[in-house]
Motif scaffolding. Structure first.
Motif, PDB file in Angstrom:
ATOM      1  N   GLY A 149     -12.245 -12.724  -1.967  1.00 20.07           N
ATOM      2  CA  GLY A 149     -11.275 -12.708  -3.055  1.00 20.07           C
ATOM      3  C   GLY A 149     -11.072 -11.358  -3.698  1.00 20.07           C
ATOM      4  N   CYS A 150      -9.946 -11.206  -4.399  1.00 25.79           N
ATOM      5  CA  CYS A 150      -9.649  -9.985  -5.154  1.00 25.79           C
ATOM      6  C   CYS A 150      -8.681 -10.334  -6.278  1.00 25.79           C
ATOM      7  CB  CYS A 150      -9.010  -8.918  -4.263  1.00 25.79           C
ATOM      8  SG  CYS A 150      -8.736  -7.387  -5.156  1.00 25.79           S
ATOM      9  N   GLU A 151      -8.945  -9.769  -7.443  1.00 24.77           N
ATOM     10  CA  GLU A 151      -8.088 -10.040  -8.609  1.00 24.77           C
ATOM     11  C   GLU A 151      -7.536  -8.734  -9.183  1.00 24.77           C
ATOM     12  OE1 GLU A 151     -10.996 -13.838  -9.591  1.00 24.77           O
ATOM     13  OE2 GLU A 151     -10.389 -12.567 -11.263  1.00 24.77           O
ATOM     14  N   MET A 152      -7.427  -7.704  -8.298  1.00 19.76           N
ATOM     15  CA  MET A 152      -6.961  -6.403  -8.780  1.00 19.76           C
ATOM     16  C   MET A 152      -5.430  -6.322  -8.797  1.00 19.76           C
ATOM     17  SD  MET A 152      -9.818  -5.071  -9.377  1.00 19.76           S
ATOM     18  CE  MET A 152      -9.714  -3.309  -9.562  1.00 19.76           C
ATOM     19  N   TYR A 153      -4.773  -7.014  -7.917  1.00 22.74           N
ATOM     20  CA  TYR A 153      -3.297  -7.057  -7.857  1.00 22.74           C
ATOM     21  C   TYR A 153      -2.663  -5.675  -7.818  1.00 22.74           C
ATOM     22  CZ  TYR A 153      -3.876 -12.011  -8.551  1.00 22.74           C
ATOM     23  OH  TYR A 153      -4.268 -13.319  -8.367  1.00 22.74           O
ATOM     24  N   CYS A 154      -3.148  -4.807  -6.916  1.00 18.43           N
ATOM     25  CA  CYS A 154      -2.456  -3.545  -6.693  1.00 18.43           C
ATOM     26  C   CYS A 154      -1.026  -3.903  -6.304  1.00 18.43           C
ATOM     27  CB  CYS A 154      -3.138  -2.742  -5.591  1.00 18.43           C
ATOM     28  SG  CYS A 154      -4.877  -2.418  -5.959  1.00 18.43           S
ATOM     29  N   THR A 155      -0.064  -3.119  -6.758  1.00 21.26           N
ATOM     30  CA  THR A 155       1.342  -3.543  -6.685  1.00 21.26           C
ATOM     31  C   THR A 155       1.886  -3.675  -5.259  1.00 21.26           C
ATOM     32  OG1 THR A 155       1.957  -1.226  -6.955  1.00 21.26           O
ATOM     33  CG2 THR A 155       1.962  -2.599  -8.951  1.00 21.26           C
ATOM     34  N   TYR A 156       1.217  -3.123  -4.266  1.00 21.88           N
ATOM     35  CA  TYR A 156       1.712  -3.189  -2.879  1.00 21.88           C
ATOM     36  C   TYR A 156       0.994  -4.272  -2.067  1.00 21.88           C
ATOM     37  CZ  TYR A 156      -2.621  -0.586  -2.536  1.00 21.88           C
ATOM     38  OH  TYR A 156      -3.928  -0.204  -2.661  1.00 21.88           O
ATOM     39  N   CYS A 157       0.040  -4.988  -2.664  1.00 15.93           N
ATOM     40  CA  CYS A 157      -0.898  -5.769  -1.859  1.00 15.93           C
ATOM     41  C   CYS A 157      -0.725  -7.281  -1.990  1.00 15.93           C
ATOM     42  CB  CYS A 157      -2.317  -5.401  -2.265  1.00 15.93           C
ATOM     43  SG  CYS A 157      -3.556  -6.162  -1.193  1.00 15.93           S
ATOM     44  N   ALA A 158      -0.739  -7.966  -0.871  1.00 12.96           N
ATOM     45  CA  ALA A 158      -0.580  -9.434  -0.855  1.00 12.96           C
ATOM     46  C   ALA A 158      -1.929 -10.146  -0.795  1.00 12.96           C
ATOM     47  CB  ALA A 158       0.251  -9.829   0.367  1.00 12.96           C
ATOM     48  N   ILE A 159      -3.009  -9.374  -0.628  1.00 14.66           N
ATOM     49  CA  ILE A 159      -4.321  -9.999  -0.385  1.00 14.66           C
ATOM     50  C   ILE A 159      -4.785 -10.925  -1.508  1.00 14.66           C
ATOM     51  CG2 ILE A 159      -6.758  -9.507   0.028  1.00 14.66           C
ATOM     52  CD1 ILE A 159      -5.767  -7.059   1.658  1.00 14.66           C
ATOM     53  N   PRO A 160      -4.611 -10.569  -2.780  1.00 14.48           N
ATOM     54  CA  PRO A 160      -5.058 -11.504  -3.824  1.00 14.48           C
ATOM     55  C   PRO A 160      -4.404 -12.879  -3.702  1.00 14.48           C
ATOM     56  CG  PRO A 160      -4.661  -9.357  -4.756  1.00 14.48           C
ATOM     57  CD  PRO A 160      -4.154  -9.293  -3.350  1.00 14.48           C
ATOM     58  N   TYR A 161      -3.166 -12.941  -3.188  1.00 18.51           N
ATOM     59  CA  TYR A 161      -2.475 -14.226  -3.036  1.00 18.51           C
ATOM     60  C   TYR A 161      -3.033 -14.985  -1.841  1.00 18.51           C
ATOM     61  CZ  TYR A 161       0.618 -11.265  -5.781  1.00 18.51           C
ATOM     62  OH  TYR A 161       1.080 -10.386  -6.721  1.00 18.51           O
ATOM     63  N   GLY A 193     -16.678  -7.301   2.488  1.00 20.10           N
ATOM     64  CA  GLY A 193     -16.042  -8.278   1.599  1.00 20.10           C
ATOM     65  C   GLY A 193     -14.579  -7.915   1.478  1.00 20.10           C
ATOM     66  N   ILE A 194     -13.831  -8.752   0.788  1.00 17.88           N
ATOM     67  CA  ILE A 194     -12.424  -8.436   0.566  1.00 17.88           C
ATOM     68  C   ILE A 194     -12.326  -7.312  -0.461  1.00 17.88           C
ATOM     69  CG2 ILE A 194     -10.259  -9.346  -0.353  1.00 17.88           C
ATOM     70  CD1 ILE A 194     -10.947 -10.206   2.526  1.00 17.88           C
ATOM     71  N   ASN A 195     -13.084  -7.382  -1.522  1.00 16.48           N
ATOM     72  CA  ASN A 195     -13.260  -6.286  -2.484  1.00 16.48           C
ATOM     73  C   ASN A 195     -14.755  -6.208  -2.775  1.00 16.48           C
ATOM     74  OD1 ASN A 195     -13.321  -4.397  -4.488  1.00 16.48           O
ATOM     75  ND2 ASN A 195     -11.408  -5.082  -5.405  1.00 16.48           N
ATOM     76  N   LEU A 196     -15.430  -5.546  -1.853  1.00 15.95           N
ATOM     77  CA  LEU A 196     -16.896  -5.521  -1.836  1.00 15.95           C
ATOM     78  C   LEU A 196     -17.504  -5.168  -3.195  1.00 15.95           C
ATOM     79  CD1 LEU A 196     -19.344  -5.761   0.124  1.00 15.95           C
ATOM     80  CD2 LEU A 196     -19.107  -3.309   0.530  1.00 15.95           C
ATOM     81  N   VAL A 230     -15.162   0.613  -0.128  1.00 12.28           N
ATOM     82  CA  VAL A 230     -15.492   0.391  -1.545  1.00 12.28           C
ATOM     83  C   VAL A 230     -14.418   0.998  -2.448  1.00 12.28           C
ATOM     84  CG1 VAL A 230     -17.993   0.163  -1.307  1.00 12.28           C
ATOM     85  CG2 VAL A 230     -16.985   2.436  -1.482  1.00 12.28           C
ATOM     86  N   GLU A 231     -14.284   0.435  -3.638  1.00  8.06           N
ATOM     87  CA  GLU A 231     -13.292   0.906  -4.611  1.00  8.06           C
ATOM     88  C   GLU A 231     -13.913   1.972  -5.504  1.00  8.06           C
ATOM     89  OE1 GLU A 231     -10.589  -1.005  -2.765  1.00  8.06           O
ATOM     90  OE2 GLU A 231     -10.053  -0.041  -4.645  1.00  8.06           O
ATOM     91  N   PRO A 232     -13.276   3.133  -5.663  1.00 12.03           N
ATOM     92  CA  PRO A 232     -13.861   4.283  -6.364  1.00 12.03           C
ATOM     93  C   PRO A 232     -14.318   3.990  -7.790  1.00 12.03           C
ATOM     94  CG  PRO A 232     -11.799   4.885  -5.304  1.00 12.03           C
ATOM     95  CD  PRO A 232     -11.919   3.415  -5.166  1.00 12.03           C
ATOM     96  N   LYS A 269      -0.881   0.717  -9.510  1.00 12.56           N
ATOM     97  CA  LYS A 269      -1.816  -0.005 -10.393  1.00 12.56           C
ATOM     98  C   LYS A 269      -3.241   0.088  -9.870  1.00 12.56           C
ATOM     99  CE  LYS A 269      -2.249  -4.210 -12.584  1.00 12.56           C
ATOM    100  NZ  LYS A 269      -2.370  -5.541 -11.994  1.00 12.56           N
ATOM    101  N   ARG A 270      -3.577   1.299  -9.393  1.00 14.34           N
ATOM    102  CA  ARG A 270      -4.965   1.570  -9.012  1.00 14.34           C
ATOM    103  C   ARG A 270      -5.709   1.917 -10.297  1.00 14.34           C
ATOM    104  NH1 ARG A 270      -6.973  -0.196  -4.587  1.00 14.34           N
ATOM    105  NH2 ARG A 270      -8.093   1.650  -3.914  1.00 14.34           N
ATOM    106  N   HIS A 271      -7.016   1.755 -10.287  1.00 12.11           N
ATOM    107  CA  HIS A 271      -7.795   1.827 -11.536  1.00 12.11           C
ATOM    108  C   HIS A 271      -8.624   3.102 -11.644  1.00 12.11           C
ATOM    109  CE1 HIS A 271      -6.706  -2.407 -12.365  1.00 12.11           C
ATOM    110  NE2 HIS A 271      -6.609  -2.441 -11.046  1.00 12.11           N
TER     111      HIS A 271
HETATM  112  S1  SF4 Z   1      -5.609  -3.140  -2.214  1.00 10.84           S
HETATM  113 FE1  SF4 Z   1      -7.683  -3.910  -2.260  1.00 10.84          FE
HETATM  114  S2  SF4 Z   1      -8.238  -3.870  -4.410  1.00 10.84           S
HETATM  115 FE2  SF4 Z   1      -6.010  -3.754  -4.334  1.00 10.84          FE
HETATM  116  S3  SF4 Z   1      -5.328  -5.882  -4.481  1.00 10.84           S
HETATM  117 FE3  SF4 Z   1      -5.486  -5.376  -2.302  1.00 10.84          FE
HETATM  118  S4  SF4 Z   1      -7.524  -6.079  -1.686  1.00 10.84           S
HETATM  119 FE4  SF4 Z   1      -7.478  -5.924  -3.923  1.00 10.84          FE
END
Ligand code: SF4
Length: 433
Positions: A149-161, A193-196, A230-232, A269-271
């Motif tokens: 799972g991932c709850e970051m919702y980067c604006t280009y990414c479909a993975i959280p859905y 992981g999806i967002n390790l 990993v996410e920075p 919307k990177r953090h």
């Molecule tokens: S790019 Fe990575 S961190 Fe961002 S929403 Fe997608 S899976 Fe999550």
């Protein structure tokens, strides 16, 4: 029943297919590498880009055409975002991304009742699907999925859905799985992981990725541990101090950058920003000898001007990555970036990708050159040709040494190698006796 498996996408998907295959084999399904003669085909799908979707669809249609009696089962990220079985009319069974282990019983139900099955669950809870890999075939390295799972919702990414809410494998289960893989002879364990970096976050009891890393690195045995992407913004100074104490942890960090321009990072919307990123890189390089930083960079994000791109190129030069993957931005329906103005045209995206790839290949060459003269620990994986034994060093450099003899194998052995040269894509060396 002869069963064929196909995995699209990431290491997590590959891990999950491996676990499904182990479950199916225990239920009497026999693995085959030929879909043309298979009774059942299991397709673990990916939806990271629209081209990933089409590749999955095309492959399923190919099986249906060449083997019409085959029971085709699709599961994973592409099917998870589907509303009904109409998404893949060729498939008898469609499961999602969090009920993959139900596949053996779903197939048996289909055979008994003959009705197509659409079994895609919602993803709105924090439960990780129980999976445990007992061995990864004869491979030298083995993945352990510890997070989903991932709850970051980067604006280009479909993975959280497609992957849903955060979920984490309990520490004791991770240790049990790691012990089994070490006992099976795997010499390198890769935590994935999806967002390790979000490992343990939803548990709200302070458990974090570093706890899982320590749990595995402190197990008995001659093996090493690597982290997947990993996410920075989630690697802290105290984490690094704890990681440095773990001699089994590989000094290789795949820090997903995405862009070296702060304006673009904000739009994604990177953090983190480029200052935070370069500070982290500096900290890791000071803390780990021979530390390798690799990355993912996207070019041509909506609104990215030629000037923004120049900034991104110079930042990538400044960081001097050991290696990196370059992705031209790919529009994804349903994501905020898809609706953004100033979409960059294909020609420009392609040109920017080539420029960034050139920067990365120059820094990779410099990194390989910096390895010459050093002695590194290499895990040998195969005899890549009659000439060489081949493996990866702990900082994930591809290393080749001359064959000792035609019948000798160094597979699954960790040996010290003195690096003597490189050719821009790998290093060459000699065994340190
Ligand atoms: S790019 Fe990575 S961190 Fe961002 S929403 Fe997608 S899976 Fe999550």
């Amino acid at each position: 029943m002869r069963t064929f498996y196909m995995t699209f996408g990431c290491k997590v998907n590959q891990y999950e297919t491996n676990c499904i295959e182990q479950l199916m084999t225990a239920e009497g399904f026999v693995t085959t590498n030929e879909y043309q003669s298979a009774d059942v085909a299991v397709i673990n799908t990916c939806t990271v880009t629209s081209s990933a979707d089409s590749k999955c669809r095309q492959f399923i249609r190919k099986i249906a055409k060449e083997n019409p009696s085959c029971i085709i089962c699709a599961l994973g990220c592409m099917t998870q975002t589907a509303k009904s079985a109409d998404i893949l009319p060729e498939c008898a069974v469609i499961a999602g991304s969090r009920n993959k282990t139900a596949l053996p019983s779903l197939i048996k139900r289909y055979i008994a009742e003959g009705e197509r099955i659409f079994a895609v669950n919602t993803l709105d809870d924090n439960t990780i699907e129980p999976m445990c890999s007992k061995a990864a075939g004869s491979k030298t390295r083995a993945y352990i999925k510890i997070q989903d799972g991932c709850e970051m919702y980067c604006t280009y990414c479909a993975i959280p859905y497609a992957r849903g809410k955060l979920s984490s494998k309990p520490l004791d289960e991770i240790k049990t799985e790691a012990k089994a893989l070490i006992a099976a002879g795997h010499k390198e364990l890769i935590l994935t992981g999806i967002n390790l970096c979000c490992y343990g976050r939803e548990l709200k009891n302070g458990t974090r990725l570093i706890d899982a890393i320590e749990a595995v690195c402190t197990l008995e045995g001659d093996f090493r541990v690597r982290l997947s992407s990993v996410e920075p913004e989630m690697i802290t100074k105290p984490d690094i101090e704890r990681m440095v104490a773990l001699d089994k942890l590989c000094p290789h960090f795949h820090l997903s950058l995405q862009s070296g321009c702060d304006k673009t990072l904000k739009a994604m919307k990177r953090h983190y920003d480029t200052d935070m990123y370069s500070e982290l890189v500096e900290n890791l390089r000071e803390s780990f000898d021979n530390c390798a930083i690799t990355t993912d960079i996207m070019v041509g994000f909506p609104g990215e001007t030629a000037q923004d791109h120049e900034q991104a190129l110079s930042f990538a030069r400044q960081i001097a990555f050991a290696d990196g993957h370059i992705f031209p931005y790919s529009r994804r329906k349903g994501t905020p970036a898809d609706k953004m103005p100033q979409q960059v045209d294909k020609k420009n995206k392609h040109a920017r990708a080539l420029e960034m790839a050139k920067v990365i290949s120059e820094s990779r060459e410099a990194f390989l050159a910096s390895m010459v003269g050093k002695t590194v620990r290499v895990l040998f994986e195969k005899e890549s040709s009659p000439l060489y034994h081949q493996g990866h060093s702990d900082n994930y450099t591809l290393v080749k040494i001359d064959r000792l003899s035609p019948e000798t194998t160094l597979r699954r052995q960790m040996r010290d190698v003195k690096i003597t040269s490189h050719d821009g894509s790998c290093c060459y060396g000699v065994l340190v006796q």
